[in-house]
Design a protein around this motif. Sequence first.
Motif, PDB file in Angstrom:
ATOM      1  N   MET A  64       0.827  -1.180   0.000  1.00  0.00           N
ATOM      2  CA  MET A  64       0.000   0.000   0.000  1.00  0.00           C
ATOM      3  C   MET A  64       0.874   1.248   0.000  1.00  0.00           C
ATOM      4  SD  MET A  64      -2.990   1.078   2.648  1.00  0.00           S
ATOM      5  CE  MET A  64      -2.284   2.253   3.754  1.00  0.00           C
TER       6      MET A  64
ATOM      7  N   ILE B  75      -0.748   7.206   2.379  1.00  0.00           N
ATOM      8  CA  ILE B  75      -1.967   7.989   2.180  1.00  0.00           C
ATOM      9  C   ILE B  75      -1.586   9.468   2.154  1.00  0.00           C
ATOM     10  CG2 ILE B  75      -4.228   8.588   3.149  1.00  0.00           C
ATOM     11  CD1 ILE B  75      -3.922   5.624   2.176  1.00  0.00           C
TER      12      ILE B  75
ATOM     13  N   TYR C  74      -5.902  10.285  -0.742  1.00  0.00           N
ATOM     14  CA  TYR C  74      -5.533   9.471  -1.897  1.00  0.00           C
ATOM     15  C   TYR C  74      -4.613   8.342  -1.491  1.00  0.00           C
ATOM     16  CZ  TYR C  74      -7.144  13.150  -5.049  1.00  0.00           C
ATOM     17  OH  TYR C  74      -7.908  14.053  -5.727  1.00  0.00           O
ATOM     18  N   GLU C  75      -4.761   7.232  -2.187  1.00  0.00           N
ATOM     19  CA  GLU C  75      -3.729   6.211  -2.218  1.00  0.00           C
ATOM     20  C   GLU C  75      -3.249   6.231  -3.660  1.00  0.00           C
ATOM     21  OE1 GLU C  75      -2.665   1.623  -1.198  1.00  0.00           O
ATOM     22  OE2 GLU C  75      -4.730   2.072  -1.717  1.00  0.00           O
TER      23      GLU C  75
ATOM     24  N   ILE D 294      -9.786   8.094  -2.029  1.00  0.00           N
ATOM     25  CA  ILE D 294     -10.386   7.044  -1.201  1.00  0.00           C
ATOM     26  C   ILE D 294     -11.160   7.583  -0.005  1.00  0.00           C
ATOM     27  CG2 ILE D 294      -8.717   5.296  -1.885  1.00  0.00           C
ATOM     28  CD1 ILE D 294      -7.208   5.892   0.753  1.00  0.00           C
ATOM     29  N   GLY D 295     -11.057   8.880   0.251  1.00  0.00           N
ATOM     30  CA  GLY D 295     -11.764   9.458   1.391  1.00  0.00           C
ATOM     31  C   GLY D 295     -11.921  10.946   1.224  1.00  0.00           C
TER      32      GLY D 295
ATOM     33  N   VAL E  80     -14.775   7.406   4.213  1.00  0.00           N
ATOM     34  CA  VAL E  80     -13.679   6.619   3.640  1.00  0.00           C
ATOM     35  C   VAL E  80     -14.302   5.406   2.958  1.00  0.00           C
ATOM     36  CG1 VAL E  80     -11.595   5.283   4.150  1.00  0.00           C
ATOM     37  CG2 VAL E  80     -12.081   7.394   5.428  1.00  0.00           C
TER      38      VAL E  80
ATOM     39  N   ASP F  26     -13.108  -0.384   1.433  1.00  0.00           N
ATOM     40  CA  ASP F  26     -11.869  -1.171   1.323  1.00  0.00           C
ATOM     41  C   ASP F  26     -10.661  -0.500   1.978  1.00  0.00           C
ATOM     42  OD1 ASP F  26     -13.278  -3.131   0.014  1.00  0.00           O
ATOM     43  OD2 ASP F  26     -12.530  -2.601  -1.983  1.00  0.00           O
ATOM     44  N   TRP F  27     -10.769   0.765   2.333  1.00  0.00           N
ATOM     45  CA  TRP F  27      -9.637   1.492   2.913  1.00  0.00           C
ATOM     46  C   TRP F  27      -9.861   1.836   4.386  1.00  0.00           C
ATOM     47  CZ3 TRP F  27     -10.726   1.615  -2.204  1.00  0.00           C
ATOM     48  CH2 TRP F  27      -9.655   1.389  -3.069  1.00  0.00           C
ATOM     49  N   ARG F  28     -10.926   1.361   4.978  1.00  0.00           N
ATOM     50  CA  ARG F  28     -11.171   1.645   6.396  1.00  0.00           C
ATOM     51  C   ARG F  28     -10.207   0.840   7.256  1.00  0.00           C
ATOM     52  NH1 ARG F  28     -17.525   1.347   5.541  1.00  0.00           N
ATOM     53  NH2 ARG F  28     -17.605   3.131   4.127  1.00  0.00           N
TER      54      ARG F  28
ATOM     55  N   LEU G 220      -7.253   1.866   8.014  1.00  0.00           N
ATOM     56  CA  LEU G 220      -5.877   2.151   7.581  1.00  0.00           C
ATOM     57  C   LEU G 220      -5.448   3.579   7.924  1.00  0.00           C
ATOM     58  CD1 LEU G 220      -6.104   0.434   4.078  1.00  0.00           C
ATOM     59  CD2 LEU G 220      -5.157  -0.511   6.197  1.00  0.00           C
TER      60      LEU G 220
ATOM     61  N   VAL H  31      -6.974   6.357   7.334  1.00  0.00           N
ATOM     62  CA  VAL H  31      -7.361   7.377   6.351  1.00  0.00           C
ATOM     63  C   VAL H  31      -8.205   8.443   7.037  1.00  0.00           C
ATOM     64  CG1 VAL H  31      -8.564   7.825   4.177  1.00  0.00           C
ATOM     65  CG2 VAL H  31      -7.246   5.700   4.472  1.00  0.00           C
TER      66      VAL H  31
END
Length: 144
Positions: free
Chosen positions: A1, A4, A51-52, A57-58, A73, A76-78, A80, A82
């Motif tokens: 990954m 962020i 961003y990723e 993403i959020g 968010v 799939d990115w929770r 992490l 963000v």
Amino acid sequence: MNKIQVRIADWQKDNADIRRIREAVFIFEQSVPPELEWDADDNVAIHFLAYEGDFAIGTARLVLDGQIGRVSVLKDWRGLKVGDALMQAAIVEAQNRDLKQQMLTAQVHATAFYERLGFKVVSEEFLEAGIPHVDMVRDSKEMA
């Protein structure tokens, strides 16, 4: 990954990404009616995008009275951090604008997340869009 990244967004130029994220989280996942999701504050708020890589993403927004909201968010990115990155960006921007107090209306299940960031519950539980919420406040001077 990838790491962020969070940046201030432009409501006009970044509208598609902001809408994509908020629609996925609030309208589709949480069944918030679209007429409650979009409001006049969107035109004047400071928006943030996380961003990723180059994929948004959020998002979150800061209204110039110190109200932080629409923190969302993609699923799939929770978990992490963000949300932490978005909130830190909003808090720093509020402080840079000399907004001594930041406020938000939190979904009850998320209060511990906001408490970690220095927010305190200041209301009884209430329903907003059919979801239990509480009002929370963070004083910059207490966190300095």
